[in-house]
Structure formats: C-alpha cells, structure tokens
Design a protein around this motif. Structure first.
Motif, mmCIF file in Angstrom:
data_model
loop_
_atom_site.group_PDB
_atom_site.id
_atom_site.type_symbol
_atom_site.label_atom_id
_atom_site.label_comp_id
_atom_site.label_asym_id
_atom_site.label_seq_id
_atom_site.Cartn_x
_atom_site.Cartn_y
_atom_site.Cartn_z
ATOM 1 N N HIS A 1 -1.004 7.128 0.169
ATOM 2 C CA HIS A 1 0.220 6.313 0.158
ATOM 3 C C HIS A 1 0.082 5.088 -0.749
ATOM 4 O O HIS A 1 0.250 3.954 -0.301
ATOM 5 C CB HIS A 1 0.565 5.867 1.583
ATOM 6 N N PRO A 2 -0.177 5.297 -2.043
ATOM 7 C CA PRO A 2 -0.351 4.142 -2.934
ATOM 8 C C PRO A 2 0.904 3.275 -3.051
ATOM 9 O O PRO A 2 0.807 2.093 -3.366
ATOM 10 C CB PRO A 2 -0.716 4.781 -4.280
ATOM 11 N N GLU A 3 2.051 3.836 -2.756
ATOM 12 C CA GLU A 3 3.297 3.058 -2.820
ATOM 13 C C GLU A 3 3.370 1.995 -1.719
ATOM 14 O O GLU A 3 4.217 1.097 -1.784
ATOM 15 C CB GLU A 3 4.510 3.998 -2.724
ATOM 16 N N ARG A 4 2.476 2.059 -0.753
ATOM 17 C CA ARG A 4 2.495 1.098 0.355
ATOM 18 C C ARG A 4 1.400 0.040 0.238
ATOM 19 O O ARG A 4 1.260 -0.802 1.130
ATOM 20 C CB ARG A 4 2.340 1.835 1.689
ATOM 21 N N LEU A 5 0.617 0.060 -0.828
ATOM 22 C CA LEU A 5 -0.528 -0.852 -0.944
ATOM 23 C C LEU A 5 -0.141 -2.326 -0.942
ATOM 24 O O LEU A 5 -0.981 -3.182 -0.657
ATOM 25 C CB LEU A 5 -1.362 -0.529 -2.186
ATOM 26 N N HIS A 6 1.108 -2.653 -1.208
ATOM 27 C CA HIS A 6 1.555 -4.046 -1.194
ATOM 28 C C HIS A 6 1.792 -4.557 0.228
ATOM 29 O O HIS A 6 1.943 -5.757 0.443
ATOM 30 C CB HIS A 6 2.858 -4.191 -2.002
ATOM 31 N N GLU A 7 1.785 -3.668 1.212
ATOM 32 C CA GLU A 7 2.030 -4.041 2.608
ATOM 33 C C GLU A 7 0.755 -4.599 3.247
ATOM 34 O O GLU A 7 -0.350 -4.357 2.763
ATOM 35 C CB GLU A 7 2.507 -2.817 3.395
ATOM 36 N N PRO A 8 0.903 -5.322 4.355
ATOM 37 C CA PRO A 8 -0.284 -5.847 5.055
ATOM 38 C C PRO A 8 -1.230 -4.720 5.470
ATOM 39 O O PRO A 8 -0.801 -3.686 5.992
ATOM 40 C CB PRO A 8 0.312 -6.544 6.284
ATOM 41 N N ALA A 9 -2.506 -4.931 5.224
ATOM 42 C CA ALA A 9 -3.511 -3.900 5.494
ATOM 43 C C ALA A 9 -3.584 -3.523 6.966
ATOM 44 O O ALA A 9 -3.782 -2.358 7.299
ATOM 45 C CB ALA A 9 -4.875 -4.371 4.988
ATOM 46 N N ALA A 10 -3.418 -4.494 7.854
ATOM 47 C CA ALA A 10 -3.492 -4.183 9.284
ATOM 48 C C ALA A 10 -2.383 -3.209 9.682
ATOM 49 O O ALA A 10 -2.605 -2.288 10.474
ATOM 50 C CB ALA A 10 -3.407 -5.458 10.115
ATOM 51 N N ARG A 11 -1.182 -3.394 9.141
ATOM 52 C CA ARG A 11 -0.079 -2.468 9.421
ATOM 53 C C ARG A 11 -0.421 -1.069 8.916
ATOM 54 O O ARG A 11 -0.173 -0.067 9.602
ATOM 55 C CB ARG A 11 1.210 -2.948 8.766
ATOM 56 N N LEU A 12 -0.972 -0.988 7.713
ATOM 57 C CA LEU A 12 -1.338 0.314 7.156
ATOM 58 C C LEU A 12 -2.432 0.978 7.979
ATOM 59 O O LEU A 12 -2.397 2.187 8.216
ATOM 60 C CB LEU A 12 -1.789 0.151 5.705
ATOM 61 N N LEU A 13 -3.396 0.183 8.436
ATOM 62 C CA LEU A 13 -4.469 0.718 9.264
ATOM 63 C C LEU A 13 -3.905 1.288 10.564
ATOM 64 O O LEU A 13 -4.222 2.414 10.943
ATOM 65 C CB LEU A 13 -5.505 -0.373 9.571
ATOM 66 N N LEU A 14 -3.062 0.529 11.231
ATOM 67 C CA LEU A 14 -2.484 1.012 12.484
ATOM 68 C C LEU A 14 -1.617 2.244 12.259
ATOM 69 O O LEU A 14 -1.663 3.196 13.046
ATOM 70 C CB LEU A 14 -1.703 -0.102 13.169
ATOM 71 N N ASP A 15 -0.858 2.267 11.177
ATOM 72 C CA ASP A 15 -0.051 3.458 10.869
ATOM 73 C C ASP A 15 -0.948 4.679 10.669
ATOM 74 O O ASP A 15 -0.624 5.775 11.134
ATOM 75 C CB ASP A 15 0.808 3.238 9.626
ATOM 76 N N SER A 16 -2.072 4.492 9.993
ATOM 77 C CA SER A 16 -2.978 5.622 9.753
ATOM 78 C C SER A 16 -3.569 6.137 11.061
ATOM 79 O O SER A 16 -3.698 7.349 11.259
ATOM 80 C CB SER A 16 -4.093 5.240 8.770
ATOM 81 N N ILE A 17 -3.898 5.227 11.970
ATOM 82 C CA ILE A 17 -4.485 5.624 13.253
ATOM 83 C C ILE A 17 -3.422 6.269 14.151
ATOM 84 O O ILE A 17 -3.664 7.302 14.774
ATOM 85 C CB ILE A 17 -5.148 4.416 13.947
ATOM 86 N N PHE A 18 -2.231 5.671 14.221
ATOM 87 C CA PHE A 18 -1.168 6.242 15.053
ATOM 88 C C PHE A 18 -0.759 7.629 14.542
ATOM 89 O O PHE A 18 -0.420 8.499 15.337
ATOM 90 C CB PHE A 18 0.051 5.329 15.093
ATOM 91 N N GLU A 19 -0.777 7.814 13.232
ATOM 92 C CA GLU A 19 -0.435 9.127 12.660
ATOM 93 C C GLU A 19 -1.493 10.173 13.018
ATOM 94 O O GLU A 19 -1.180 11.321 13.302
ATOM 95 C CB GLU A 19 -0.310 8.993 11.139
ATOM 96 N N THR A 20 -2.749 9.744 13.002
ATOM 97 C CA THR A 20 -3.858 10.665 13.276
ATOM 98 C C THR A 20 -4.060 10.898 14.763
ATOM 99 O O THR A 20 -4.345 12.022 15.188
ATOM 100 C CB THR A 20 -5.156 10.123 12.664
ATOM 101 N N TYR A 21 -3.920 9.863 15.558
ATOM 102 C CA TYR A 21 -4.140 9.936 17.004
ATOM 103 C C TYR A 21 -2.898 9.457 17.756
ATOM 104 O O TYR A 21 -2.906 8.403 18.380
ATOM 105 C CB TYR A 21 -5.342 9.080 17.427
ATOM 106 N N PRO A 22 -1.823 10.239 17.718
ATOM 107 C CA PRO A 22 -0.621 9.802 18.456
ATOM 108 C C PRO A 22 -0.875 9.837 19.960
ATOM 109 O O PRO A 22 -1.622 10.670 20.446
ATOM 110 C CB PRO A 22 0.439 10.836 18.045
ATOM 111 N N CYS A 23 -0.278 8.893 20.646
ATOM 112 C CA CYS A 23 -0.384 8.860 22.109
ATOM 113 C C CYS A 23 0.593 9.877 22.679
ATOM 114 O O CYS A 23 1.761 9.888 22.310
ATOM 115 C CB CYS A 23 -0.065 7.468 22.638
#
Length: 104
Positions: free
Chosen positions: A81-103
């Motif tokens: 998702h290089p188009e999102r690199l301008h976003e806060p890293a913590a948000r991107l990290l949480l999105d990556s984890i929620f996508e991989t490990y949905p509750c």
C-alpha cells in the motif's frame, strides 16, 4: 532497563521528527527504517501494539505470535500500500494487524 524498553527508546530516537510533525511518525518514515534496521522496526511495532492493547481497545493477536511476525505483516502491508505511506505509521500498523487477525 529491559531489552525491549532500550529498543523502544532507540526506535524513538531514530524516528525523531521535526517539531511541526511532533509525535507523528508516518508510513514512509517506518518504511525507510524497516528497510534498514529490523531491530528498531520491531521495537516500534511491538511498542505500538502493546500500547494499543493496554488502552483496553480490542485487538485479537493469536497466542504464541511474535514481534517479528507482526513486523513482517507490517512491512508487507507497507509494500502493498505505497499510496498510504503519508498516513501515520501507527494507523497503518493497526490496519495491517486488524486485516491479518480480525476479531471474530
């Protein structure tokens, strides 16, 4: 001082940003760091996830998973998702984890 705490302080020092962007680490900052220093990258990833978990928000990480696994998930997400690199890293990290490990 524990090894993770030392790594986290090291990560914070390496990710220091100008005053105008104080306390905001963007995806492109982490992309660069993760490409060159896996230890600092992993310290950031674990620190954000532990902080989020401590906040009482719902996060569903599988038992026995590791900081290294989370770092790989995160770096793969940044590359996908290089188009999102301008976003806060913590948000991107949480999105990556929620996508991989949905509750469930």
């Amino acid at each position: 001082m524990g090894i993770y705490l030392r790594k986290l302080f090291s990560a914070a020092a390496m990710l220091a940003v100008p005053a105008a962007d104080a306390y905001i680490v963007h995806g492109y900052d982490l992309h660069d760091v993760c490409s060159t220093n896996a230890e600092v990258c992993q310290a950031y990833v674990v620190g954000v996830l532990e902080g989020f978990d401590a906040s009482g928000k719902l996060i569903c990480l599988p038992s026995g998973s590791s900081g290294e696994q989370y770092m790989v998930i995160f770096t793969n997400y940044l590359q996908a998702h290089p188009e999102r690199l301008h976003e806060p890293a913590a948000r991107l990290l949480l999105d990556s984890i929620f996508e991989t490990y949905p509750c469930d």
